[in-house]
Design an enzyme around this catalytic site. Structure first.
Site, short mmCIF file in Angstrom:
data_model
loop_
_atom_site.label_atom_id
_atom_site.label_comp_id
_atom_site.label_asym_id
_atom_site.label_seq_id
_atom_site.Cartn_x
_atom_site.Cartn_y
_atom_site.Cartn_z
N SER A 22 8.68 -39.93 31.74
CA SER A 22 7.48 -39.91 32.58
C SER A 22 6.70 -41.21 32.38
CB SER A 22 6.59 -38.71 32.22
OG SER A 22 6.41 -38.64 30.82
N GLU A 29 11.54 -26.74 32.88
CA GLU A 29 10.43 -27.28 33.67
C GLU A 29 10.31 -26.56 35.01
OE1 GLU A 29 10.26 -31.55 33.85
OE2 GLU A 29 8.67 -31.54 35.38
#
Ligand code: KIV
Length: 273
Positions: free
Chosen positions: A54, A191
């Site tokens: 990320s 996720e």
């Protein structure tokens, strides 16, 4: 002083994460990308620190995680690992470095471990990557799996919406989780999937399941640090709880500084030599 003071200063290991699952103690995990923030997070008592890809979004300003390179990841992970004394440091294998060529995947994995001093790696994918993952684990490198929404596959999905709502995808996810456990993964990130499915997986496998947008029935939680501290703006998925408004705090401090410089208030007599 942290609210939940973590008295146990021993280094967190993969074995200790397993023991935490066994005794029902939830695992805390956040991302970090640099020495200073990693120091703060570690001293606050965080269990697992993820040098996540990320970083491609929140550090490099890219729209997806795909452009992040192995060299960029190694640079960040090295600085995080230097700071961390207690947490288990996990490093994401960037897009394209673990993708169905076990020999090449192992070479990339070894580079990360040798050059960063991190404790383990995270790899997005299930059955398709089992050979790569098995080879990396056989080399003595602990691997955390990642299933459900896998941002490195955004071009395949075309959307960041919730995954595994359909029965066939849910079945594949459960099968992938069991394969990852069998291959020797020490934990799995799930996720953005239905909470009931994540709970089922956490009950089916004996390794810790860390959720992000996967409900409360799993063994731990992970968030992107820039999101939970309110540094990023315009990103408000339902699963995100913001614990601070650092964007507001920094904006206020910098505006104050600019004002003081312009008005010649800074530096004053006692702030010069
Ligand atoms: O890169 C990352 O930050 C991640 C988390 C969302 C789990 O993989």
């Amino acid at each position: 002083m942290s609210v939940h003071s973590n008295d146990d200063q021993r280094k967190v290991t993969t074995r200790r994460l397993l023991e935490m699952k066994q005794r029902g103690e939830k695992i805390s995990m956040l991302t970090a990308y640099d020495y200073s923030m990693a120091t703060i997070l570690d001293q606050a008592g965080l269990d697992v620190m993820l040098v996540g890809d990320s970083a491609s979004n929140v550090i490099c300003g890219n729209a997806t995680t795909l452009p992040l390179t192995l060299d960029e990841m190694i640079f960040m992970a090295k600085n995080v690992a230097k700071a961390v004394k207690r947490a288990l440091v996990v490093v994401d294998m960037p897009f394209g470095t673990c993708s169905g060529n076990p020999k090449r995947s192992l070479e990339a994995a070894i580079r990360i471990m040798k050059e960063t001093g991190a404790d383990s790696l995270k790899i997005e994918g299930g059955e398709e990557l089992i050979e790569d993952i098995t080879k990396i684990i056989a080399a003595g490198i602990p691997v955390m799996g990642h299933l459900g929404l896998m941002p490195q596959s955004i071009n395949k999905y075309g959307t960041y919406t919730i995954r595994a709502k359909e029965e066939s995808e849910a079945k594949k996810l459960i099968n992938d989780a069991m394969l990852l456990e069998k291959a020797g993964c020490f934990a799995i990130v799930l996720e953005k999937i239905p909470a009931s499915l994540a709970t089922e997986v956490a009950q089916k496998v004996s390794i810790p399941i860390i959720g992000i947008g996967a409900g409360s029935g799993v063994d731990g939680q992970v968030l992107v640090m820039h999101d939970m501290l309110g540094i990023t703006q315009g990103f408000s998925p339902r699963f995100l709880r913001r614990y601070a408004d650092l964007n507001g705090v920094v904006t206020k401090a910098v505006s104050h500084y600019i004002e003081d410089v312009k008005s010649k208030d800074f530096p004053n007599e006692s702030e010069q030599y």
